[in-house]
Design a protein around this motif. Structure first.
Motif, PDB file in Angstrom:
ATOM      1  N   ARG A  47      -5.413   7.179  -5.962  1.00 53.64           N
ATOM      2  CA  ARG A  47      -6.510   7.446  -5.036  1.00 53.64           C
ATOM      3  C   ARG A  47      -7.864   7.116  -5.663  1.00 53.64           C
ATOM      4  NH1 ARG A  47      -5.843  10.797  -0.857  1.00 53.64           N
ATOM      5  NH2 ARG A  47      -7.700  11.969  -1.401  1.00 53.64           N
ATOM      6  N   ALA A  50      -8.245   3.581  -5.113  1.00 46.37           N
ATOM      7  CA  ALA A  50      -8.558   3.311  -3.707  1.00 46.37           C
ATOM      8  C   ALA A  50      -9.979   3.712  -3.344  1.00 46.37           C
ATOM      9  CB  ALA A  50      -7.572   4.059  -2.804  1.00 46.37           C
ATOM     10  N   LEU A  52     -10.870   6.926  -3.095  1.00 45.58           N
ATOM     11  CA  LEU A  52     -10.792   8.159  -2.313  1.00 45.58           C
ATOM     12  C   LEU A  52     -11.061   9.395  -3.162  1.00 45.58           C
ATOM     13  CD1 LEU A  52      -7.601   7.261  -0.234  1.00 45.58           C
ATOM     14  CD2 LEU A  52      -9.980   7.146   0.517  1.00 45.58           C
ATOM     15  N   SER A  72     -14.598   2.699  -0.763  1.00 41.87           N
ATOM     16  CA  SER A  72     -13.255   2.203  -0.413  1.00 41.87           C
ATOM     17  C   SER A  72     -13.322   0.935   0.396  1.00 41.87           C
ATOM     18  CB  SER A  72     -12.540   3.225   0.456  1.00 41.87           C
ATOM     19  OG  SER A  72     -12.119   4.282  -0.301  1.00 41.87           O
ATOM     20  N   LYS A  73     -14.212   0.962   1.376  1.00 36.72           N
ATOM     21  CA  LYS A  73     -14.219  -0.134   2.339  1.00 36.72           C
ATOM     22  C   LYS A  73     -14.652  -1.460   1.727  1.00 36.72           C
ATOM     23  CE  LYS A  73     -18.656   1.110   4.523  1.00 36.72           C
ATOM     24  NZ  LYS A  73     -19.517   0.042   4.042  1.00 36.72           N
ATOM     25  N   ILE A  77      -8.853  -3.388  -0.721  1.00 35.48           N
ATOM     26  CA  ILE A  77      -7.510  -2.948  -1.062  1.00 35.48           C
ATOM     27  C   ILE A  77      -6.860  -2.455   0.226  1.00 35.48           C
ATOM     28  CG2 ILE A  77      -7.801  -2.235  -3.461  1.00 35.48           C
ATOM     29  CD1 ILE A  77      -8.482   0.540  -1.982  1.00 35.48           C
ATOM     30  N   MET A  79      -3.795   0.333   1.599  1.00 31.29           N
ATOM     31  CA  MET A  79      -3.006   1.449   1.075  1.00 31.29           C
ATOM     32  C   MET A  79      -1.999   1.901   2.114  1.00 31.29           C
ATOM     33  SD  MET A  79      -4.384   4.725  -0.902  1.00 31.29           S
ATOM     34  CE  MET A  79      -3.419   6.177  -1.244  1.00 31.29           C
ATOM     35  N   PHE A  81       0.178   5.136   3.033  1.00 31.98           N
ATOM     36  CA  PHE A  81       0.218   6.550   2.700  1.00 31.98           C
ATOM     37  C   PHE A  81       1.619   7.119   2.910  1.00 31.98           C
ATOM     38  CE2 PHE A  81      -4.096   5.531   3.611  1.00 31.98           C
ATOM     39  CZ  PHE A  81      -4.872   6.379   2.851  1.00 31.98           C
ATOM     40  N   SER A  83       2.346   9.796   4.432  1.00 32.34           N
ATOM     41  CA  SER A  83       2.477  10.251   5.816  1.00 32.34           C
ATOM     42  C   SER A  83       2.239   9.099   6.791  1.00 32.34           C
ATOM     43  CB  SER A  83       1.467  11.349   6.077  1.00 32.34           C
ATOM     44  OG  SER A  83       0.167  10.823   5.910  1.00 32.34           O
ATOM     45  N   ALA A  85      -0.150   7.770   8.058  1.00 29.71           N
ATOM     46  CA  ALA A  85      -1.525   7.808   8.555  1.00 29.71           C
ATOM     47  C   ALA A  85      -1.799   6.719   9.581  1.00 29.71           C
ATOM     48  CB  ALA A  85      -2.519   7.722   7.389  1.00 29.71           C
ATOM     49  N   LEU A  86      -0.892   6.552  10.525  1.00 30.78           N
ATOM     50  CA  LEU A  86      -1.155   5.604  11.612  1.00 30.78           C
ATOM     51  C   LEU A  86      -2.124   6.250  12.594  1.00 30.78           C
ATOM     52  CD1 LEU A  86       2.495   4.387  12.235  1.00 30.78           C
ATOM     53  CD2 LEU A  86       0.719   3.349  10.808  1.00 30.78           C
ATOM     54  N   SER A  99      -8.136  -3.236  10.765  1.00 30.81           N
ATOM     55  CA  SER A  99      -9.053  -3.617   9.679  1.00 30.81           C
ATOM     56  C   SER A  99      -9.716  -4.961   9.969  1.00 30.81           C
ATOM     57  CB  SER A  99      -8.309  -3.668   8.353  1.00 30.81           C
ATOM     58  OG  SER A  99      -7.247  -4.587   8.452  1.00 30.81           O
ATOM     59  N   ARG A 146       0.125  -2.891   8.605  1.00 31.77           N
ATOM     60  CA  ARG A 146      -1.316  -2.686   8.588  1.00 31.77           C
ATOM     61  C   ARG A 146      -1.895  -3.157   7.257  1.00 31.77           C
ATOM     62  NH1 ARG A 146      -3.296   3.263   9.982  1.00 31.77           N
ATOM     63  NH2 ARG A 146      -2.620   3.642   7.871  1.00 31.77           N
TER      64      ARG A 146
END
Ligand code: ATP
Ligand code: MG
Lengths: 350, 293
Positions: A47, A50, A52, A72-73, A77, A79, A81, A83, A85-86, A99, A146
């Motif tokens: 993280r 990334a 974060l 991050s943006k 990169i 990432m 996750f 979970s 994270a959709l 993106s 993604r």
């Protein structure tokens, strides 16, 4: 595509230090796996790469450029996750193209890229569905889709397979590996599953309590673990390890003499050591160290035996099937070339 | 909805109701009774009082009524929307995990938690043009005469809206905070990695998740605000010259004038506003939720 370099990375949450100076260089196009027990700081390190988590001390560079202060943006990169994270209010197509849409790419370029990624990942029929209408494995693939539509400098994965059932996990494992061979994008992959690490990695960094215990190619770690932790963490079933003392070119332990080859000749006589031997290097033989079988676990291609030498249980892996049953006596003849010796105090390889 | 498996007791022989059903009726009875006594009876009685067409004729001919309707619409549109935009913004601030923000949020809740009557009265005193603390301070610090806060109809309405927002804002901020906290943190992280700016995260992550809650809350607040009597009545009492009434306070004016049937008629007049909102909201709460969540 890019290289990644961590140098002297430290991280504290409040006053609690979590990472204690991690340095790690990842080559362009490499598949690096960070593996370690729960809570060792793998996710934290990922993280930080990334963007974060803040970096308490040290620096991270992508492609030679220090990114400590970069959002991050702006790090280019992608990432995946644990979970997934959709975005729940977007279709698969919108999720995957998000993106690019933020980058204000042309509509048909987005369409093209999403279609290409969907084809690689077999997501074509699901493009107009919402995440909640997909199975776990499909969601996982969307999360990967993604990431790949972006063609980023680095892929980051944080335990992407841990929510899948065993069979799907194995299938996705090869899919991710195949994807990497195809795209050749630098990848940092976090997992606590050493089998995943062994099968997927170009190189593995074994982490424990905020430090890297050993860095190397999978079979290097397997064949020459640098310390007890790595020895017992890598390999399944785990390496047998017990206390002993060096005497006359072998190790006396559990009331028997265990053969070993000493790289450092001499100076070890009488020293207390830990003797390690992997289950598959303990094949039963016609003579050797006597052991009594406690449990027989046939697995088809191989058989796992739990045996007792003295009062200590050891695991023995034999090729093929075994006719032996509990209570039978067998002999173990460990191959000295495959015996591992560790310093009893420091746990370091001898 | 999945069916809940209730173990069925052995069916009694066919003789009237089973014990199961009897218990059902017994347990249901209090609710029916409460509904009859406290809802159906008063509503019917009110409608009964408001049954004469003449009541409406005089009501519509009363110039105060016309002003009141305009005031009410204005109050609802401006105060409710302003309140929700502020609440949406503030909820984004208060969800930050900082200790000082936690403490600040406790202080922020106070206006909602304190009783309405004394606080609105004290605001009224503070705004008194001659001896109120606001104008005294304005004079002391800037040597200017403050405006007639409560005797200028427009200004008085604005003040009433301000009081309403001040009082209700904490509650709706809390509700929207709950909505924000329900959004998984990873979605924001994924959006960061995907390259989203703060505004884009709001637009693509926060708002789609909050939209249903926001609209439903706004509707509910519209209904409650229509019935908000305190902010206006305690502050202005409908004065000056009955120019700052809203429908909620107009009823009281008629009751004071001993015109109970007119008072009831004002409530009936509000029904065409209220009922569609109630219907729309119930529909959202029951059906639409699944589609957007
Ligand atoms: N936000 C946080 N605040 C405080 N401590 C944290 C925070 N995030 C992680 N930690 C601590 O940092 C340590 C490392 O956490 P991290 O999530 O990196 O572990 P991990 O190696 O990814 O473990 P797992 O395999 O369980 O995911 C843990 O001891 C954890 O308690
Ligand atoms: Mg983790």
């Amino acid at each position: 595509m890019a290289s990644v370099s961590f140098s002297q990375i430290q991280k504290s949450f409040g006053k609690t230090p979590v990472l204690h100076g991690i340095s790690l260089d990842i080559a362009d196009g490499e598949f690096m796996v960070l593996v370690g027990p729960s809570g060792c700081g793998k996710s934290t390190l990922l993280r930080m790469l990334a963007g974060l988590e803040d970096i308490t001390a040290g620096s991270i560079a992508i492609d030679g450029r220090v990114v400590n202060e970069l959002d991050s943006k702006d790090r280019d990169i992608a990432m995946v996750f644990q979970s997934y994270a959709l975005y729940p209010h977007m279709t698969v197509r919108e999720n995957m193209g998000f993106s690019l849409r933020l980058r204000e790419e042309k509509r048909n370029l987005i369409e093209e890229r999403v279609a290409a990624a969907a084809k690689i990942l077999n997501l074509g029929p699901y493009l107009d569905r919402y995440p909640r209408e997909l199975s776990g494995g499909q969601r996982q693939r969307v999360a990967m889709g993604r990431a790949i539509v972006r063609d980023p400098k680095v892929f980051l994965f944080d335990e992407p397979l841990s929510n899948l059932d065993a069979k799907l996990r194995v299938a996705m494992r090869s899919e991710i590996k195949a994807l990497h061979q195809r795209l050749k994008t630098t990848t940092v992959y976090v997992t606590h599953d050493q089998v995943e690490a062994m099968t997927m990695a170009d190189r593995i960094a074994v982490m424990n309590e905020g430090r890297i215990e050993q860095l190397g190619r999978p079979l290097e770690l397997y064949d020459r673990p640098a310390n007890l932790f790595v020895a017992q963490f890598i390999g399944s079933p785990a390496m047998n390890v017990f206390d002993g003392a060096v005497k006359g070119g072998a190790v006396e332990a559990l009331g028997a003499r265990w053969p070993a080859s000493f790289s450092k000749s001499g100076g070890l006589e009488g020293q207390r050591v830990k003797y390690g031997v992997r289950p598959e290097h303990l094949e039963p033989a016609s003579s050797g160290i006597a052991a009594e079988i406690v449990v027989v676990e046939p697995m088809g291609a191989e058989t796992e035996l739990v045996v007792k030498v003295g009062d200590t249980s050891l695991i023995v892996m034999t090729r093929g099937r075994s006719t032996a049953g509990p209570g039978d006596r067998i002999f173990l003849a460990p191959d000295p070339a495959h015996a591992h010796l560790f310093d009893a105090a420091s746990g370091l390889r001898i | 909805m999945s069916a809940i498996a209730i173990p069925h007791p052995p069916l009694a022989p066919k003789r009237g109701l089973s014990t199961w059903q009897t218990w059902g009726l017994i347990l249901l009875a209090p609710y029916v009774l409460v509904f009859l006594v406290f809802v159906l009876y008063p509503v019917s009685y009110g409608l009964w009082l408001a049954r004469h067409p003449e009541s409406y004729k005089t009501l519509f001919e009363d110039p105060v009524f016309f002003t009141t309707v305009i005031n009410t619409i204005f109050f609802l549109l401006v105060a409710v929307n302003l309140k929700f935009i502020l609440a949406l913004y503030l909820s984004g601030f208060f969800v930050h995990e900082r200790r000082w923000i936690r403490w600040l949020s406790v202080i922020f809740i106070i206006p909602w938690a304190v009783p309405a009557i004394p606080t609105v009265y004290s605001i009224r005193f503070m705004l008194n043009p001659e001896w109120g603390v606001v104008n005294s301070l304005l004079f002391r610090w800037f040597q200017i005469d403050g405006p007639n806060w409560l005797t200028d109809p427009q200004l008085a309405m604005a003040m009433a809206m301000l009081v309403h927002i001040w009082k209700a804002l904490p509650f709706w901020t809390l509700i929207l905070m709950a909505g924000r906290l329900a959004i998984p943190k990873e979605l924001y992280e994924a959006a960061s990695v995907d390259g989203a700016s703060a505004w884009q995260k709001f637009k693509y992550v926060t708002w789609p998740s909050m939209r249903t809650l926001y609209v439903t809350s706004t509707l509910l607040s519209l209904i409650w605000t229509l019935g908000d009597f305190n902010s206006v009545y305690l502050l202005t009492g409908g004065q000056p010259a009955d120019k700052t009434h809203v429908l909620a306070t107009l009823g009281i004016r008629y009751i004071r004038l001993d015109q109970l049937d007119h008072a009831m008629a004002t409530i009936v007049v509000a029904l065409p506003f209220v009922l569609p909102m109630v219907y729309f909201m119930m529909k959202r709460l029951s059906g639409d939720e699944q589609k957007t969540s």
